[in-house]
Design a protein around this motif. Structure first.
Motif, short mmCIF file in Angstrom:
data_model
loop_
_atom_site.label_atom_id
_atom_site.label_comp_id
_atom_site.label_asym_id
_atom_site.label_seq_id
_atom_site.Cartn_x
_atom_site.Cartn_y
_atom_site.Cartn_z
N GLY C 309 0.82 -1.21 0.00
CA GLY C 309 0.00 0.00 0.00
C GLY C 309 0.85 1.26 0.00
O GLY C 309 0.69 2.13 -0.85
N VAL C 310 1.79 1.35 0.93
CA VAL C 310 2.60 2.58 0.98
C VAL C 310 3.49 2.71 -0.25
O VAL C 310 3.77 3.82 -0.72
CB VAL C 310 3.43 2.70 2.29
CG1 VAL C 310 2.52 2.81 3.50
CG2 VAL C 310 4.42 1.57 2.46
N LEU C 311 3.91 1.57 -0.79
CA LEU C 311 4.80 1.63 -1.97
C LEU C 311 4.06 2.05 -3.24
O LEU C 311 4.67 2.40 -4.23
CB LEU C 311 5.49 0.28 -2.17
CG LEU C 311 6.59 -0.03 -1.14
CD1 LEU C 311 6.97 -1.50 -1.16
CD2 LEU C 311 7.83 0.85 -1.37
N HIS C 312 2.73 1.97 -3.23
CA HIS C 312 1.95 2.41 -4.39
C HIS C 312 1.17 3.69 -4.10
O HIS C 312 0.40 4.16 -4.93
CB HIS C 312 0.99 1.30 -4.83
CG HIS C 312 1.66 0.10 -5.44
ND1 HIS C 312 2.39 -0.79 -4.71
CD2 HIS C 312 1.72 -0.34 -6.74
CE1 HIS C 312 2.88 -1.74 -5.52
NE2 HIS C 312 2.48 -1.49 -6.75
N ALA C 313 1.37 4.24 -2.90
CA ALA C 313 0.48 5.31 -2.42
C ALA C 313 0.55 6.59 -3.22
O ALA C 313 -0.42 7.35 -3.29
CB ALA C 313 0.78 5.61 -0.95
N ILE C 314 1.67 6.85 -3.84
CA ILE C 314 1.84 8.13 -4.53
C ILE C 314 1.29 8.08 -5.95
O ILE C 314 1.29 9.08 -6.66
CB ILE C 314 3.33 8.53 -4.49
CG1 ILE C 314 3.48 10.02 -4.69
CG2 ILE C 314 4.13 7.74 -5.51
CD1 ILE C 314 4.83 10.55 -4.29
N SER C 315 0.78 6.92 -6.35
CA SER C 315 0.33 6.67 -7.71
C SER C 315 1.48 6.99 -8.67
O SER C 315 2.64 6.83 -8.27
CB SER C 315 -0.93 7.47 -8.03
OG SER C 315 -1.40 7.12 -9.31
N GLY C 316 1.18 7.43 -9.87
CA GLY C 316 2.24 7.54 -10.88
C GLY C 316 2.83 8.94 -11.02
O GLY C 316 3.13 9.35 -12.15
N TYR C 317 2.96 9.64 -9.92
CA TYR C 317 3.37 11.04 -10.04
C TYR C 317 4.72 11.29 -9.39
O TYR C 317 5.06 10.71 -8.36
CB TYR C 317 2.29 11.94 -9.43
CG TYR C 317 0.95 11.61 -10.03
CD1 TYR C 317 0.67 11.97 -11.35
CD2 TYR C 317 0.02 10.83 -9.34
CE1 TYR C 317 -0.53 11.59 -11.95
CE2 TYR C 317 -1.18 10.46 -9.93
CZ TYR C 317 -1.45 10.84 -11.23
OH TYR C 317 -2.62 10.47 -11.83
N SER C 318 5.42 12.19 -10.01
CA SER C 318 6.74 12.52 -9.53
C SER C 318 6.61 13.77 -8.66
O SER C 318 6.32 14.85 -9.18
CB SER C 318 7.63 12.77 -10.74
OG SER C 318 8.90 13.09 -10.32
N ILE C 319 6.79 13.61 -7.37
CA ILE C 319 6.61 14.73 -6.44
C ILE C 319 7.90 14.85 -5.63
O ILE C 319 8.30 13.91 -4.94
CB ILE C 319 5.39 14.49 -5.52
CG1 ILE C 319 4.14 14.26 -6.38
CG2 ILE C 319 5.20 15.67 -4.55
CD1 ILE C 319 2.90 13.81 -5.64
N PRO C 320 8.58 16.00 -5.77
CA PRO C 320 9.93 16.10 -5.21
C PRO C 320 10.01 15.89 -3.69
O PRO C 320 11.00 15.37 -3.20
CB PRO C 320 10.38 17.52 -5.57
CG PRO C 320 9.26 18.17 -6.30
CD PRO C 320 8.19 17.18 -6.55
N ASP C 321 8.98 16.30 -3.00
CA ASP C 321 9.03 16.22 -1.53
C ASP C 321 7.87 15.33 -1.09
O ASP C 321 6.71 15.69 -1.24
CB ASP C 321 8.88 17.66 -0.98
CG ASP C 321 9.03 17.72 0.52
OD1 ASP C 321 8.65 16.75 1.22
OD2 ASP C 321 9.51 18.76 1.02
N ALA C 322 8.20 14.15 -0.57
CA ALA C 322 7.12 13.20 -0.25
C ALA C 322 7.36 12.50 1.08
O ALA C 322 8.49 12.13 1.41
CB ALA C 322 7.00 12.15 -1.35
N PHE C 323 6.29 12.33 1.81
CA PHE C 323 6.36 11.58 3.06
C PHE C 323 5.13 10.69 3.15
O PHE C 323 3.99 11.15 3.01
CB PHE C 323 6.39 12.54 4.26
CG PHE C 323 6.53 11.82 5.58
CD1 PHE C 323 7.73 11.21 5.91
CD2 PHE C 323 5.47 11.74 6.47
CE1 PHE C 323 7.87 10.53 7.12
CE2 PHE C 323 5.60 11.05 7.68
CZ PHE C 323 6.80 10.45 8.01
N ILE C 324 5.36 9.39 3.34
CA ILE C 324 4.25 8.44 3.40
C ILE C 324 4.37 7.65 4.69
O ILE C 324 5.44 7.12 5.01
CB ILE C 324 4.28 7.48 2.19
CG1 ILE C 324 4.22 8.28 0.87
CG2 ILE C 324 3.11 6.50 2.25
CD1 ILE C 324 4.79 7.55 -0.32
#
Lengths: 161, 278, 724
Positions: C309-324
């Motif tokens: 779940g957490v490894l797919h949480a960002i979907s297909g987007y490139s976001i420079p600053d991310a915290f999951i």
């Protein structure tokens, strides 16, 4: 009570609890395990058989209701010309997945192809609407039955009946 | 469980009289078998009916269509007579359960099961159908609108059964028809609500209207107050606030696992509006 | 690409292929589970009904367990049978067996259990909204820059909920155990995905009383979808214990209502997303995701679902600053488990809705907004895994094109102006990492075996099951096509733990991806080793070498290095990619959504058998659409579903036309297919509804009752603004 009926074209008779489900009679008393139990309340069609030529969920039919009648299961239908045609049409597009619902689909679509047989997607969908499949998304089942409707006129006249 | 398989109608009543305590008449068995499986019916006596051919079939008599109580839904849907005389009734029943259940389920069973969701009843209500009730010494006819007394309660006396359904042959003639069954899916579904309607417009006025609903009360009902309010009005004259206040007197939707009362209410209102072309 | 026919289709159709309940053994008796009807409580007493001869029954409870009363799972915390305290409805308390199935059923339905009731959490939101219910290991993926968000960035903060989903395999759970006291072997016939898991399950409960458990699957496994990954371990354990105690073969087949009420479901989720978007570039610059799963009463395999779940949480987007951040939450409901998608459908449900939310606020076309933010080659996942291909973008372009998305978007807008009913069109994307997460495949160390007989018949031995996905046809095909061996000379052994080596469980879209590609490599290896051009010819002229056995293990690509502690590195070597467009017709009178057409474009790499793959994908897409549209298992205040009457599966009348296309199928390797069709379609339904009506719903499914209540809220808000 003793009931007599015709099972896959053979006369049979058994002494049975009149409320016993046709599904259990087929599986337990005649070893015809092609008819499957999935929901046990008429909501899935895995146990479909033909009763006097019409498709029914055998989990809701009691022994008393088959006395003097004719029952056809997937095993019997598989030997009929239209049954064979349908099996080939299901096999060709790799429509079968887990297969648990397919004997039921075979029976219901046999009834449709035999009694109607029009290559009409809406009619096919409606006629199969009592049979649930969780694997296929139904599309390949429709494709198979359409294919069988297309090929039925190519059969010999005596085989189409 | 004790079973009885009477050879004739007469024997049926004789058998039935002898049984003390609760008993079930088993027609197609599509509901009773589920109740047995779920342990709701345990030791009660069961009388088999389905082999009594005199209660099957669809036929014409004088100016009525008579449908035997043991006529299956498939039989009704495939009947040529009904196709000619009552096509709206016949078409509406295509949505009943599934083609597999239609083969065994009977019209009498659907009525006598007493479910608030019984699909056939709203249709029979707007068609002014009557039920022919049979007992050992008596035949009587009651309008379907008087058959239900409460949740699973009927006007049926002990040892009396539904023998046939009578629908006036011209019940649909001259009417615009409307039927909607709302379920969780398009087949194999139990109605969240169902509505049947007939209306006749003359000189822009609603000359006659009949509305009936299922799953909105303890049993399916005609909406007499709403009908009364609508009669002799043009569509523009309808005050929907008033219509709703009449409707509220006639339906008592509930929330259950299947749906919500607010939703049931609002959809009922919306469908009536649509039927009135508003 | 050759669509050879399935090896099992004809026997399945004519009814001769045997599923679990179709097997019978001499002297076999029937078993059933007695389970808790209390959500949390102390068992005070069990009352059996009068009028039965108790000596005819075999009964087992926690006290009879010779081994350990803990089911082997990634986290070992669930007992086979409750001892004194029950922690959820459906928790097994006893196994009971009797020669007469019907009588046993009556006996158990008339048995009552007295409890001292204790507080219980059964509501999804009550479970997931309260941080005190968190338990187990928390996972974090930290790709933060430490910079503060620019004050000009647009902030979005939303919470999304997803419900349970029932696998609804048509064949219910079932098990047969045959105790063989002479050899001290417990033979178990199982309808399951993972025979070696079942073996562990039986050996754990039986302890030293048995020498070995041997598990063989039934010929047919009537659907599984994850539902037969771990529940069979528990069921096999109890069935074995009954067989051991009675000395007879015991069969347990769950009645549908028991099956639906007590077995694992897809985890309900609460996913909270905060994003900051640069209004000039329309790029999402920062994201915070709080991903929560309702695990049920025990953790069991939920940590693994959480990981995916957490490894797919960002979907297909490139976001420079991310915290999951990912956490499991405890409730007093049956443990939730594996279901096709395994944590990913929840992730896409939230993120793909959130994307449309932002796009809508920025007054942007959802497709164009996606395009700007989509992964590009050279970008990286939040775990720092580099993005090496732009196939996701290719899928999106293709589906937008073939569905005529842009044109329809305009057409529908016009049409909606003059109609009470509405039309809508929505997009979603998704992907699925193939095989076990991180270092999992290294640990599994899957082994396959091939025996070549004197008549050049090749027998393939793997423990992966065919539960309808056609694995046995496709696996064999991958082997014989590699060396051009005739199909009819290739057989596949029914999985049996004493005959087939452990090639791992049938899960995680790994069967074709890991085992299939391994068999293909294996075929080439054998060819090289023996040096033949034509196997039949070689065997004919070298008869004394045969029969001969070959074995090979899977070796993970060295690029797969994953830090399990910090969630950094390559989580999956290969991803399957997908994009979807769904069109809906919204009925204003009844608040119902009707799906009219759905297009899916997927990259699953090489497509081994086009017809099998298409069928599997179509079925998955329908499950995915239904997840968003109509399936739910629990209604607050009204409890859980009891069977197929309540739990509304789509019928033949309910599906739209489903169009499936595979791109990049010229790839040398076959990637995962099983799960991805389930991952991505659901959000397209919600986004289409949003497009049609402007109303945004943050929970599944979009049943008309829910739509009505949102419509009401929207009207009320509108009225309030007007009065102000």
């Amino acid at each position: 009570m003793i009931i007599k009926f015709i099972l896959n074209k053979k006369e049979v008779s058994i002494d049975v609890d009149p409320m016993k489900r046709l599904l259990d009679i087929l599986r337990e008393d005649f070893g015809l395990t092609g008819t499957k139990e999935s929901c046990g309340e008429g909501e899935c069609g895995a146990c479909t058989v033909l009763l006097d030529g019409k498709s029914v969920t055998s989990c809701l039919v009691n022994a008393v209701h088959i006395d003097g009648k004719e029952v056809m299961t997937s095993e019997g239908i598989a030997k009929e010309p239209i049954g064979k045609l349908l099996i080939d049409c299901f096999d060709e597009p790799n429509a079968v997945q887990c297969g648990f619902c397919f004997p039921g689909f075979l029976v219901t679509s046999y009834h449709y192809v035999k009694t109607d047989g029009e290559k009409n997607l809406d009619k096919i969908k409606k006629s199969l609407s009592g049979n649930i499949c969780r694997c296929t998304g139904y599309q390949k089942i429709f494709e198979s039955v359409m294919l069988a409707c297309e090929r039925k006129p190519l059969m010999n006249a005596n085989e189409r009946e | 469980m004790k079973f009885y398989k009477p050879k004739s109608l007469l024997e049926l009543f004789e058998t039935s009289e002898k049984i003390e305590g609760k008993k079930y008449f088993l027609a197609g068995g599509t509901d009773i078998n589920v109740q047995i499986k779920n342990g709701i019916i345990k030791d009660e006596s069961i009388i088999f009916l389905n082999h009594l051919t005199e209660l099957k079939g669809v036929l014409q008599s004088d100016n009525h269509i008579i449908i035997g109580a043991l006529a299956s839904f498939r039989g009704i849907i495939e009947s040529k007579l009904l196709k000619n005389k009552l096509p709206f009734f016949q078409n509406s029943l295509q949505e009943f359960a599934s083609p597999l259940i239609q083969t065994t389920a009977t019209i009498g069973g659907n009525i006598a099961n007493g479910s608030p969701t019984a699909d056939v009843v709203p249709l029979l209500l707007v068609l002014n159908a009557k039920l022919k009730l049979f007992s050992k010494s008596k035949l009587r006819e009651v309008p379907i609108s008087e058959f239900y007394l409460g949740y699973k309660k009927f006007i049926l006396k002990r040892n009396e059964i539904i023998g046939a359904v009578l629908i006036p042959e011209n019940a649909e003639t001259g009417y615009e028809t409307f039927y909607k069954k709302i379920g969780s899916r398009k087949a194999l579904t139990i109605a969240k609500l169902a509505i049947a309607g007939l209306k006749r417009i003359s000189n822009n006025k609603i000359e006659d209207i009949k509305l009936a609903v299922g799953s909105l009360n303890e049993y399916p009902r005609r909406l007499y107050k709403v009908e009364e309010y609508l009669k002799n009005k043009t569509v523009d004259e309808i005050d929907f606030f008033e219509l709703e206040s009449q409707l509220k007197k006639e339906i008592t939707p509930i929330t259950d696992l299947r749906s919500d009362k607010e939703y049931r209410y609002q959809v009922c209102v919306n469908l009536i509006r649509t039927f009135l072309n508003h | 690409m050759k669509s050879i026919r399935k090896i099992d289709a004809i026997p399945k159709l004519n009814g001769s292929w045997k599923f679990l309940d179709d097997y019978s053994y001499k002297g076999m008796i029937h078993g059933q589970l007695l389970y808790s009807t209390c959500h949390h409580g102390i068992i005070k007493q069990i009352h059996f009904p009068d009028g039965y001869d108790l000596s005819e029954f075999t009964m087992v409870s926690a006290a009879d367990i010779p081994g350990e009363n803990i089911v082997p799972e990634p986290v070992c915390d669930q007992p086979y049978m409750a001892d004194k305290e029950v922690f959820h409805f459906g928790q097994v308390i006893m196994g009971i067996a009797h020669p007469n199935r019907k009588l046993l059923r009556e006996f158990i339905s008339n048995t009552s259990i007295e409890y001292e009731e204790l507080p219980a959490i059964t509501d999804i939101k009550e479970c997931l909204d309260n941080e005190k219910n968190a338990f187990g290991r928390e996972l974090t993926i930290d790709h933060r820059t430490g910079k503060k968000p620019d004050p000009n960035w647009v902030h979005h903060h939303k919470i999304y909920y997803t419900p349970h989903q029932e696998q609804a395999y048509l064949e219910p759970q079932g098990m047969i155990a045959v105790w063989q006291p002479k050899d001290k072997i417990m033979f178990v016939r199982a309808t399951c995905q993972c025979p070696f898991f079942v073996k562990e399950g039986v050996e754990a409960i039986m302890g030293d009383t048995i020498k070995e458990a041997v598990i063989e699957t039934s010929e047919g496994i009537g659907g599984a979808f994850g539902g037969k990954e771990d529940f069979p371990n528990l069921l096999a354990g109890i069935t074995s214990l009954l067989s051991y105690k009675s000395g007879k073969p015991v069969k347990i087949v769950l009645d549908r209502s028991d099956d639906i009420q007590i077995t694992t479901k897809r985890h309900p989720a609460r996913i909270e997303i905060e994003t900051w978007t640069d209004p000039k570039t329309k790029k999402i610059m920062k994201i915070d995701i709080d991903y929560r799963l309702d695990a049920g009463a025990y953790q069991t395999l939920s940590p693994v679902v959480l990981a995916r779940g957490v490894l797919h949480a960002i979907s297909g987007y490139s976001i420079p600053d991310a915290f999951i951040r990912g956490r499991l939450f405890h409730s007093n409901t049956p443990s939730n488990g594996a279901f096709r998608g395994f944590g990913a459908p929840q992730a896409f449900a939230a993120m793909e809705a959130h994307i449309d939310n932002i796009a809508s606020d920025l007054k942007m076309n959802p497709y164009k907004f996606r395009k700007i933010n989509l992964f590009k080659i050279g970008d990286e996942f939040p775990t720092t895994q580099p993005i090496l291909e732009d196939h996701l973008s290719n899928c999106l372009e293709r589906v937008i094109d073939k569905s005529n998305y842009s044109k329809k978007l305009k057409e529908f807008k016009e049409w909606n102006k003059t109609h009470k009913d509405k039309k809508g069109i929505g997009i979603s994307i998704g992907y699925h990492g193939g095989g076990y997460t991180g270092n999992g495949e290294k640990v599994l160390n899957s082994e396959v075996k091939v025996v070549i007989e004197k008549d050049a018949i090749v027998k393939i031995y793997v423990s992966n099951t065919d539960m309808g996905q056609g694995a046995h046809t496709t696996l064999a095909q991958m082997f014989f096509e590699a060396i051009d061996h005739p199909r009819e000379k290739c057989r596949i052994q029914l999985p049996n733990t004493s005959k087939t080596p452990n090639s791992g469980p049938t899960v995680a879209s790994r069967t074709i991806y890991i085992i299939g590609n391994l068999l293909r490599k294996f075929a080439f290896k054998i060819k090289d080793e023996l040096g033949f051009e034509n196997l039949e010819g070689y065997v004919a002229s070298n008869q004394n070498e045969f029969p001969r056995e070959f074995r090979m293990n899977f070796v993970q690509d060295p690029s797969v290095v994953f830090d399990d502690e910090n969630y950094v590195g390559v989580a999956y070597k290969d991803y399957s990619w997908a994009a979807c467009v769904t069109e809906i017709y919204y009925h204003a009178d009844t608040y119902q959504i009707e799906l009219t057409k759905s297009w899916s474009v997927m990259d699953i790499g090489k497509v081994v058998n086009q017809k099998i793959a298409t069928g599997q994908a179509e079925g998955g897409v329908l499950q995915g659409l239904a997840y968003g549209l109509c399936e739910f298992f629990y209604k607050p205040g009204y409890g859980r579903m009891h069977g197929f009457t309540d739990y509304a599966l789509p019928t033949t009348m309910d599906l739209p036309e489903i169009d499936v296309e595979f791109i990049h199928n010229d790839s040398p390797i076959a990637k995962g297919l099983g799960e991805i069709p389930m991952d991505f379609p659901a959000p397209s339904v919600r986004n289409a509804f949003h497009n049609a009506t402007g109303i945004f719903i943050n929970e599944y499914p979009l049943v008309p009752e829910r739509i009505y209540s949102y419509m009401q809220r929207a009207t009320d808000r509108h009225r309030q603004t007007q009065t102000v």
